[in-house]
Write an enzyme that holds these catalytic residues in place. Structure first.
Site, mmCIF file in Angstrom:
data_model
loop_
_atom_site.group_PDB
_atom_site.id
_atom_site.type_symbol
_atom_site.label_atom_id
_atom_site.label_comp_id
_atom_site.label_asym_id
_atom_site.label_seq_id
_atom_site.Cartn_x
_atom_site.Cartn_y
_atom_site.Cartn_z
ATOM 1 N N ARG A 171 0.856 -1.188 0.000
ATOM 2 C CA ARG A 171 0.000 0.000 0.000
ATOM 3 C C ARG A 171 0.891 1.237 0.000
ATOM 4 O O ARG A 171 1.971 1.239 0.594
ATOM 5 C CB ARG A 171 -0.862 0.063 1.267
ATOM 6 C CG ARG A 171 -2.128 -0.764 1.214
ATOM 7 C CD ARG A 171 -3.151 -0.210 0.198
ATOM 8 N NE ARG A 171 -4.373 -0.982 0.156
ATOM 9 C CZ ARG A 171 -4.598 -2.030 -0.648
ATOM 10 N NH1 ARG A 171 -3.668 -2.444 -1.484
ATOM 11 N NH2 ARG A 171 -5.759 -2.654 -0.632
ATOM 12 N N GLU A 191 -2.224 7.934 -4.031
ATOM 13 C CA GLU A 191 -2.508 7.542 -5.404
ATOM 14 C C GLU A 191 -3.967 7.855 -5.767
ATOM 15 O O GLU A 191 -4.826 7.863 -4.890
ATOM 16 C CB GLU A 191 -2.211 6.033 -5.614
ATOM 17 C CG GLU A 191 -3.097 5.113 -4.813
ATOM 18 C CD GLU A 191 -2.655 3.646 -4.927
ATOM 19 O OE1 GLU A 191 -1.464 3.352 -4.742
ATOM 20 O OE2 GLU A 191 -3.538 2.801 -5.178
ATOM 21 N N HIS A 250 -0.918 0.443 -9.638
ATOM 22 C CA HIS A 250 -1.669 -0.434 -8.716
ATOM 23 C C HIS A 250 -2.383 -1.562 -9.489
ATOM 24 O O HIS A 250 -3.615 -1.659 -9.473
ATOM 25 C CB HIS A 250 -2.680 0.392 -7.896
ATOM 26 C CG HIS A 250 -3.112 -0.304 -6.629
ATOM 27 N ND1 HIS A 250 -3.456 0.364 -5.476
ATOM 28 C CD2 HIS A 250 -3.251 -1.625 -6.339
ATOM 29 C CE1 HIS A 250 -3.808 -0.507 -4.536
ATOM 30 N NE2 HIS A 250 -3.682 -1.724 -5.038
HETATM 31 C C1 DGY Z 1 -5.997 -5.531 -2.934
HETATM 32 O O1 DGY Z 1 -6.685 -6.516 -3.199
HETATM 33 O O2 DGY Z 1 -5.850 -5.111 -1.802
HETATM 34 C C2 DGY Z 1 -5.413 -4.824 -4.081
HETATM 35 O O3 DGY Z 1 -4.459 -3.908 -3.708
HETATM 36 C C3 DGY Z 1 -6.552 -4.147 -4.825
HETATM 37 O O4 DGY Z 1 -6.324 -4.140 -6.116
#
Ligand code: DGY
Length: 329
Positions: A239, A268, A286
């Site tokens: 993240r 983001e 992402h």
């Molecule tokens: C998640 O599943 O947490 C991913 O980062 C979302 O795309």
């Protein structure tokens, strides 16, 4: 009989919407506009929501939407949910674990390799027409096979990356996690537990796979980057906010570490402007879980959670299962 009303906050597969329509009155969002301040008004009269990481479900939102009973995130990460607030209001929160583990691990490994072997940099160099001749030191990077793979956050995805490194690339795997794995799991992965400081110092390629929380905010900042090898790479598929992107840009610019691969960013879709100017960082939007099959599986699992939760069944992946007994009969 009154059917529950649900909101699907972003565009998803039409087949999943159709499936939800078999059970619910569905308000969907085919234009895929991010709802932002429009989320609470849109949730009025709805008992469920199929959300993505773009929607924040917190105490204020829940207070504004008292009829909401279930929030089903189409993501394994759920830092966009205030779970304590959901639980306090008896709102079930669910996520989509497991179905994206291998796909996300593939991408993390690819991003790590792209940084180590300077693939994006090489591609840009070629496209700019700068490739005129072979040179012994042109775009030389660092080896992945046989190197020390450091993993910060050894959950399902971390373990899947460890398997790739150990079994596929003969890497030495070291890790740090809030809780140490059982000895049998460590042995199966060939992974050695280290303190965070030892991990930073020993990893040739450090991959971040830990959840975002107040505790992990800026877990990698200037101080941590200073402890890494100057030849090391850093990959973040976890993240934004876990890495201090400004500090990372300085470390990459000054050669404090060799390269980075980032799929997630603080704030983001905005990206720290200094990162955009640096050659030694691979930047992706992402997309670690973005294969057609996996995104379908995520959408279907989020739908399963919503359907089971609102029809009195057993949702497959609840985050706060303690609210389940509180559901109205
Ligand atoms: C998640 O599943 O947490 C991913 O980062 C979302 O795309």
């Amino acid at each position: 009989m009154n059917r529950p009303h649900v909101l699907v906050t972003r565009a998803i597969f039409p087949e999943t919407i159709e499936r939800l329509r078999e059970h619910f009155e569905v308000d969907d969002n085919p234009t895929d506009a991010v709802l932002g301040a429009g989320l609470a008004p849109r949730l009025q009269g709805k008992q469920g929501a199929l959300t993505t990481g773009s929607e924040r479900i917190d105490a204020a939102l829940l207070a504004a939407c008292p009829g909401l009973r279930v929030v089903a995130n189409m993501a394994v990460g759920y830092n966009n949910f205030d779970i304590a607030a959901c639980t306090a209001r008896g709102v079930l929160a669910t996520n989509t674990p497991d179905v994206l583990t291998e796909t996300t691990a593939d991408f993390g490994f690819a991003l790590m390799m792209a940084g180590a072997r300077r693939m994006a940099e090489g591609e840009r160099f070629l496209r700019r027409g700068e490739w005129k001749k072979w040179s012994y030191d042109m775009l030389t990077g660092s080896d992945v096979h046989g190197a020390t793979l450091g993993i910060l956050g050894m959950g399902r995805i971390g373990q899947a990356i460890a398997r790739r490194g150990a079994l596929g690339f003969g890497m030495k795997v070291v890790y740090h996690n809030r809780s140490r794995l059982p000895a049998a799991a460590e042995a199966a992965l060939g992974a050695r537990y280290l303190t965070k400081g030892e991990l930073l110092a020993q990893a040739d390629h450090l991959v971040l796979v830990l959840p975002y929380s107040a505790e992990s905010h800026h877990a990698i900042g200037a101080g941590e980057l200073a402890q890494m090898k100057p030849t090391a790479t850093l990959t973040n598929i976890a993240r934004g906010g876990i890495v201090d992107d400004a500090a990372l840009a300085v470390a990459l610019r000054d050669g404090r570490i060799a390269a980075a691969g980032l799929d997630v960013f603080e704030g983001e879709p905005a990206v720290h402007p200094d990162l955009l100017t640096l050659p030694n960082v691979v930047l992706t939007p992402h997309i670690a879980s973005a294969t057609v099959a996996t995104r379908r599986a995520m959408a279907e699992l989020a739908a399963d959670n919503l359907i089971e939760a609102l029809t009195g069944g057993v949702p497959p992946s609840p985050i706060n299962p303690q609210v389940l007994p509180l559901r109205p009969a």
